[in-house]
Design a protein around this motif. Sequence first.
Motif, PDB file in Angstrom:
ATOM      1  N   GLU A   2      88.323  90.309 -22.875  1.00 25.53           N
ATOM      2  CA  GLU A   2      88.199  89.525 -21.641  1.00 25.53           C
ATOM      3  C   GLU A   2      87.945  90.716 -20.681  1.00 25.53           C
ATOM      4  O   GLU A   2      87.663  90.268 -19.365  1.00 25.53           O
ATOM      5  N   ASP A  38      80.000  90.802 -23.421  1.00 26.26           N
ATOM      6  CA  ASP A  38      80.664  90.361 -22.165  1.00 26.26           C
ATOM      7  C   ASP A  38      80.468  88.829 -21.734  1.00 26.26           C
ATOM      8  O   ASP A  38      80.882  87.945 -21.502  1.00 26.26           O
ATOM      9  N   TYR A  41      81.286  86.478 -24.263  1.00 25.38           N
ATOM     10  CA  TYR A  41      82.832  85.822 -24.183  1.00 25.38           C
ATOM     11  C   TYR A  41      83.215  84.980 -22.786  1.00 25.38           C
ATOM     12  O   TYR A  41      84.106  84.597 -22.710  1.00 25.38           O
ATOM     13  N   LEU A  44      82.976  81.437 -23.601  1.00 24.19           N
ATOM     14  CA  LEU A  44      83.541  81.052 -24.559  1.00 24.19           C
ATOM     15  C   LEU A  44      85.028  80.495 -24.120  1.00 24.19           C
ATOM     16  O   LEU A  44      85.673  81.050 -23.666  1.00 24.19           O
ATOM     17  N   THR A  46      88.763  79.478 -25.258  1.00 24.34           N
ATOM     18  CA  THR A  46      89.694  80.105 -26.274  1.00 24.34           C
ATOM     19  C   THR A  46      90.952  79.056 -26.120  1.00 24.34           C
ATOM     20  O   THR A  46      91.353  78.659 -25.305  1.00 24.34           O
TER      21      THR A  46
END
Length: 177
Positions: A2, A38, A41, A44, A46
């Motif tokens: 992150e 990067d 993510y 994404l 979570t």
Amino acid sequence: MEDFEAFQEALADRERRDADGEQTYMSSLMNSMSLVLDEFYKGLKTVGVSAVTGGGIPDFFKAVEEARKEYEEEYVPELKRMMAEREKTLDTFKKENLSAAMRDLSMDQKKPWTGPGRDPRKDQFSENDNVEVEENPDADDGEETFLDPDDMGRQYIDLTRSQKPMGGNASSWPRPG
């Protein structure tokens, strides 16, 4: 993953330089890949789930349901639009090719025959020809067709009747002569 800056710093600590002081291929590749990761993510979602206690399972199923809705509302319509666009493009391409082929054929009919022998284009059936064409030649009309061995022009071997050799169980088929 992150914190992009922390990842870049970790890569810089391991960075290698060649004899001229330039980044090596591997260092450059890892920096580029970190940018791609990067971006991956960032989008994404979570959810934390404990394998021991099972904590977070309701959040997991909620996230799966949200992802399903996002898929149906955003991805599927875009996919259908792209498929329709592709189908339209293919239809246009087919029509253009067919019309070009038909133009070429009609132009060939207008040109005089310059090849050897007679014009093979004249061998086409015209509407005035009395040619009987079966509607479906493969249709089963109930009649069975059998080959007559005498019409075959060679010796016929009847495979339904084997000849047993003297004193043995094996079959001996007649040789064609």
